[in-house]
Design a protein around this motif. Sequence first.
Motif, PDB file in Angstrom:
ATOM      1  N   ASP A  93      17.289 -33.737  26.437  1.00  0.00           N
ATOM      2  CA  ASP A  93      17.802 -32.395  26.153  1.00  0.00           C
ATOM      3  C   ASP A  93      19.301 -32.348  26.372  1.00  0.00           C
ATOM      4  O   ASP A  93      19.843 -33.086  27.185  1.00  0.00           O
ATOM      5  CB  ASP A  93      17.150 -31.364  27.082  1.00  0.00           C
ATOM      6  CG  ASP A  93      15.765 -30.966  26.611  1.00  0.00           C
ATOM      7  OD1 ASP A  93      15.325 -31.502  25.574  1.00  0.00           O
ATOM      8  OD2 ASP A  93      15.136 -30.129  27.281  1.00  0.00           O
ATOM      9  N   ASP A  95      20.932 -29.905  27.690  1.00  0.00           N
ATOM     10  CA  ASP A  95      21.384 -28.961  28.713  1.00  0.00           C
ATOM     11  C   ASP A  95      21.441 -29.572  30.110  1.00  0.00           C
ATOM     12  O   ASP A  95      21.590 -28.867  31.096  1.00  0.00           O
ATOM     13  CB  ASP A  95      20.491 -27.722  28.725  1.00  0.00           C
ATOM     14  CG  ASP A  95      19.029 -28.093  28.939  1.00  0.00           C
ATOM     15  OD1 ASP A  95      18.733 -29.285  29.150  1.00  0.00           O
ATOM     16  OD2 ASP A  95      18.187 -27.187  28.896  1.00  0.00           O
ATOM     17  N   GLN A  97      19.145 -30.715  31.871  1.00  0.00           N
ATOM     18  CA  GLN A  97      17.971 -30.520  32.731  1.00  0.00           C
ATOM     19  C   GLN A  97      17.302 -31.859  32.983  1.00  0.00           C
ATOM     20  O   GLN A  97      16.700 -32.072  34.015  1.00  0.00           O
ATOM     21  CB  GLN A  97      16.981 -29.567  32.057  1.00  0.00           C
ATOM     22  CG  GLN A  97      17.385 -28.121  32.200  1.00  0.00           C
ATOM     23  CD  GLN A  97      16.237 -27.198  31.856  1.00  0.00           C
ATOM     24  OE1 GLN A  97      15.834 -27.090  30.709  1.00  0.00           O
ATOM     25  NE2 GLN A  97      15.694 -26.541  32.852  1.00  0.00           N
ATOM     26  N   ARG A 196      13.666 -32.388  37.817  1.00  0.00           N
ATOM     27  CA  ARG A 196      14.242 -31.627  36.721  1.00  0.00           C
ATOM     28  C   ARG A 196      15.224 -30.612  37.274  1.00  0.00           C
ATOM     29  O   ARG A 196      14.900 -29.789  38.108  1.00  0.00           O
ATOM     30  CB  ARG A 196      13.148 -30.909  35.941  1.00  0.00           C
ATOM     31  CG  ARG A 196      13.668 -30.271  34.662  1.00  0.00           C
ATOM     32  CD  ARG A 196      12.552 -30.197  33.643  1.00  0.00           C
ATOM     33  NE  ARG A 196      12.845 -29.287  32.542  1.00  0.00           N
ATOM     34  CZ  ARG A 196      13.275 -29.691  31.357  1.00  0.00           C
ATOM     35  NH1 ARG A 196      13.499 -30.945  31.130  1.00  0.00           N
ATOM     36  NH2 ARG A 196      13.493 -28.818  30.399  1.00  0.00           N
ATOM     37  N   ARG A 199      19.215 -25.677  34.210  1.00  0.00           N
ATOM     38  CA  ARG A 199      20.125 -25.771  33.090  1.00  0.00           C
ATOM     39  C   ARG A 199      21.570 -25.771  33.586  1.00  0.00           C
ATOM     40  O   ARG A 199      21.920 -24.989  34.461  1.00  0.00           O
ATOM     41  CB  ARG A 199      19.907 -24.533  32.226  1.00  0.00           C
ATOM     42  CG  ARG A 199      20.158 -24.735  30.798  1.00  0.00           C
ATOM     43  CD  ARG A 199      19.676 -23.515  30.045  1.00  0.00           C
ATOM     44  NE  ARG A 199      19.120 -23.958  28.774  1.00  0.00           N
ATOM     45  CZ  ARG A 199      19.887 -24.426  27.792  1.00  0.00           C
ATOM     46  NH1 ARG A 199      21.181 -24.481  27.924  1.00  0.00           N
ATOM     47  NH2 ARG A 199      19.334 -24.837  26.681  1.00  0.00           N
TER      48      ARG A 199
HETATM   49 MG    MG Z   1      16.350 -26.741  28.889  1.00  0.00          MG
END
Ligand code: MG
Length: 327
Positions: A93, A95, A97, A196, A199
């Motif tokens: 991703d 962002d 994350q 994780r 963001r």
């Molecule tokens: Mg995300």
Amino acid sequence: MLLSVVVPCYNEEAVILETHRRLSEVLSGMKNLDWEILYVDDGSSDRTPELLGQVQRAEERVRFIRLSRNFGHQIAFSAGLDYAHGEAVVVIDADLQDPPEVIPEMVERWRDGYHVVYGARTCREGETTFKLWTAKIFYRLLNRLSNLKMPVDVGDFRLMDRKVVDALRAMPERDRFLRGMVSWVGFRQIAVLYKRAPRFAGESKYPLLKMIRFAADAVISFSFVPLRLVIWLGVGAIGLAFLGILYAIVLRFFFDPSHWVRGWASIFVAVLFMSGVQLISIGIIGEYVGRIYGEVKHRPLYFVQEGKEGKSKKVKGKSVDTPKGVN
Ligand code: MG
Ligand code: UDP
């Protein structure tokens, strides 16, 4: 060996440069590895494409494709697989994350001979309890409903060997639930654990409605259970109907008319019985629709993990042996 890193981006102007910095840092630190980063812009309406264009012009190892409009994460992901050149492909991703720092470990596992190395989240910071709970219930339900054995708490952050990428590309279905598809193709798969992160900046592009749509795609693409449910409902209804019918007949014939209304028994019996029959019929039609759906998806029947050589040529009809005039 070439590693491709595919990054789907949709309106990520706030993070994309930082993402690029961290990704290149991690990748440059890896030895004996050639790499490329492939950014897929999924029809952003902010400055993302502009920034990505700049990054690409500045660096040779960066490639950039821009989709004609917003098609959604799963499609952007698929486009990335089509355009990646690597022997292995990592999807991550934009962002942050999914921490890029996990990639070296994934590559390590890949070199050990695994074909899919997926990131499994040990904890998810900065997510609402609602999202965590719905995700949990969703994966358990999906495993129950379908014959997929999908690992729980796994997103799309993963490394895939070229074999797996080609397998996914050979699946032309339009509703693409990629993590399910990756489980479905098989090969040697293993998890690496990671935390994780929240963001880095910007907002989630997955509001509730999109999440529900995503979940529906997943269940419907991999399971006929909702269709079969109708048959079972029908069977249940017929079972109940017989009890009702018995009750009506007993009242009608063994009790005096003060216990029943004229015409009631026949209507009652007919309605109960017919609705059961209808449900079963719909269920049977559903079973066929389900199979048609399966055929229409045109998934390959199987994939070969090793020993591809020696497949015999396709037999095309019997026209060669058939004498002329016989048909
Ligand atoms: Mg995300
Ligand atoms: N994304 C995309 N197209 C979309 C929505 C999202 O390419 O229509 C990308 C987005 O830029 C990000 C990734 O998919 O890189 C995951 O999206 P997001 O972080 O918004 O989802 P969440 O992590 O909240 O589930």
